[in-house]
Design an enzyme around this catalytic site. Structure first.
Site, PDB file in Angstrom:
ATOM      1  N   GLY A 126       0.841  -1.208   0.000  1.00  0.00           N
ATOM      2  CA  GLY A 126       0.000   0.000   0.000  1.00  0.00           C
ATOM      3  C   GLY A 126       0.863   1.241   0.000  1.00  0.00           C
ATOM      4  N   ASN A 127       0.285   2.364   0.340  1.00  0.00           N
ATOM      5  CA  ASN A 127       1.063   3.610   0.440  1.00  0.00           C
ATOM      6  C   ASN A 127       0.420   4.518   1.480  1.00  0.00           C
ATOM      7  OD1 ASN A 127      -0.904   5.423  -0.951  1.00  0.00           O
ATOM      8  ND2 ASN A 127      -0.497   3.976  -2.620  1.00  0.00           N
TER       9      ASN A 127
END
Ligand code: PMT
Length: 400
Positions: A210-211
């Site tokens: 993810g980020n």
């Protein structure tokens, strides 16, 4: 949040509900409003000037003159305000307001005010039900004032019924709704599709790639577009942001592939597409069915390219006005201009992680907008203000 920069004058009168005003003031200030508080002499029995001025970040006045001999101009405060909120409004203050009995700073300020006035009455059961209160509230309404009705529940006297001042959240919502209704409906009739937040690409049932995107930028854009009358399709990856606007249709997705398929579902009917999502460029080739055990020193995960959602939107463009974002850490302008071209966009919003307060998670952002013919730079602002700048820019381009 529509209160940023708004000037709110709060008048407190002497009732036990005055204690709730602290929460209202704190909420207004948090949302960026400028708050000036005045109070009747009786209100000082219930709350202190110290606590109120600490929260409002301004001196609080209850008299025409301060101890140091300065005049607290009721006219200046009245003309300064975008709205005046009388809360709690006791039976006595209500009666003085509607009959012009001007014997204190609150009433003099009220009578000098030209802005919209909101009244949150608070009194005991039989006082609230009394025909004189009913008539005074009707009179206040006939002056064009906004009444935020008292709520039912247990009252300070121990009696149960209507008379409790509306909760601070209810009062705040009335004021926010009022400012929203004032926003010009410049996007009425348009459908705006916005992607927001991160995407999560599963590795196994418990892990993902993810980020740091919080979704704040995308949700601010959705909120502002909806306020301008657009129908908003908000397609968001996992985000804790909330939105409560009847013009916004929120679709939650997890991965880039899911985001793409949702975007395509609504793309034909989209007039303006804004891609603010931080989409993972790669995803694991295989998703392990069971949790991967840590048996080996090293673990290699093969990644494959995700679909480029915005590029696909650019390729399928018929009538849509397309806005992309570019999140960069180096060669910012060159990279942004490259994406504008490659993805067939009408404009691109550049934010750089090298600018303090810009990009992920912050409540602020600092942007530059590029079109095929020019560049416009903006200061560091709240994401709400940035969203307004972006939409203003889009509207200008659409008019060309
Ligand atoms: O959510 P916040 O915490 O408020 O943070 C906001 C933000 C920093 C995420 C936002 O302002 C932002 O910059 N969004 C774009 C992030 C990004 O992925 O930029 P990019 O330069 O990698 O991508 C360029 C454009 O293509 C973007 O519009 C992106 O949405 C889009 N894209 C990218 C890859 C992909 N597979 N599909 C896409 O649609």
């Amino acid at each position: 949040m529509s209160l940023s920069g708004k000037k709110i004058l709060i008048a407190i009168s002497g009732g036990i509900a005055a204690y709730k005003i602290h929460f209202l003031i704190r909420d207004f200030v948090k949302k960026g409003a400028k708050v000036q508080v005045i109070m009747t002499p009786d209100a000082e029995h219930f709350v202190t000037k110290l606590s109120i001025s600490t929260l409002s970040k301004n001196p609080v006045y209850s008299d025409f003159y301060s101890h140091n001999g300065t005049w607290n101009s009721h006219v200046e405060m009245a003309l300064w305000a975008d709205v005046m909120v009388v809360a709690p409004c006791t039976a006595g203050t209500l009666s003085k307001m509607v009959h012009g009995l001007c014997d204190n700073l609150v009433i003099a300020t009220y009578m000098s005010a030209k802005c919209p006035v909101f009244i949150a009455p608070a009194m005991d059961l039989d006082m609230y039900a009394h025909p004189s209160t009913t008539r005074n509230l009707e009179l206040a309404e006939s002056f064009g004032h906004h009444i935020i009705p008292a709520e039912s529940g247990e009252l300070a006297s121990g009696l149960i019924g209507q008379g409790r001042m509306a909760e601070p959240e209810t009062i705040a919502k009335s004021i926010e709704d009022f400012f929203d209704s004032e926003t010009e409906k410049t996007l009425a009739g348009k459908t705006v599709l916005i992607t927001a937040g991160p995407t999560y690409e599963a590795i196994d049932p418990v892990r993902f790639i993810g980020n740091h995107s919080s979704g704040k930028m995308g949700f601010s854009l959705a909120e502002q577009a909806a306020k301008r009358g657009a129908k908003v399709i908000l397609i968001s990856g996992p985000s804790a942001q909330k939105i409560n606007n009847e013009n916004v249709e929120l679709h939650k997705v997890t991965s880039a592939k899911e985001m793409l398929s949702k975007v395509l579902e609504f793309y034909d009917t989209t007039d303006i597409g804004i891609a603010s999502a931080a989409v993972a460029d790669y995803a694991p080739k295989e998703i392990a069915k069971e949790k991967i055990k840590k048996n080996d020193e090293n673990l290699t995960i093969e990644l494959v390219k995700n679909p480029d959602i915005l590029k696909t939107m650019g390729e399928k463009k018929t009538h849509q006005f397309l806005v992309g974002f570019a999140l960069e850490t180096q060669n910012e302008e060159e990279n942004a201009k490259g994406k504008l071209e490659k993805k067939n966009l009408d404009m691109i919003v550049l934010n750089s992680l090298r600018d303090e307060g810009a990009g992920f998670k912050n409540d602020t952002n600092k942007i530059k907008i590029f079109t095929k013919t020019g560049k416009t730079e903006f200061d560091l602002k709240s994401k709400e203000e940035v969203a307004k700048d972006i939409l203003d820019f889009v509207e200008e381009q659409l008019l060309k």
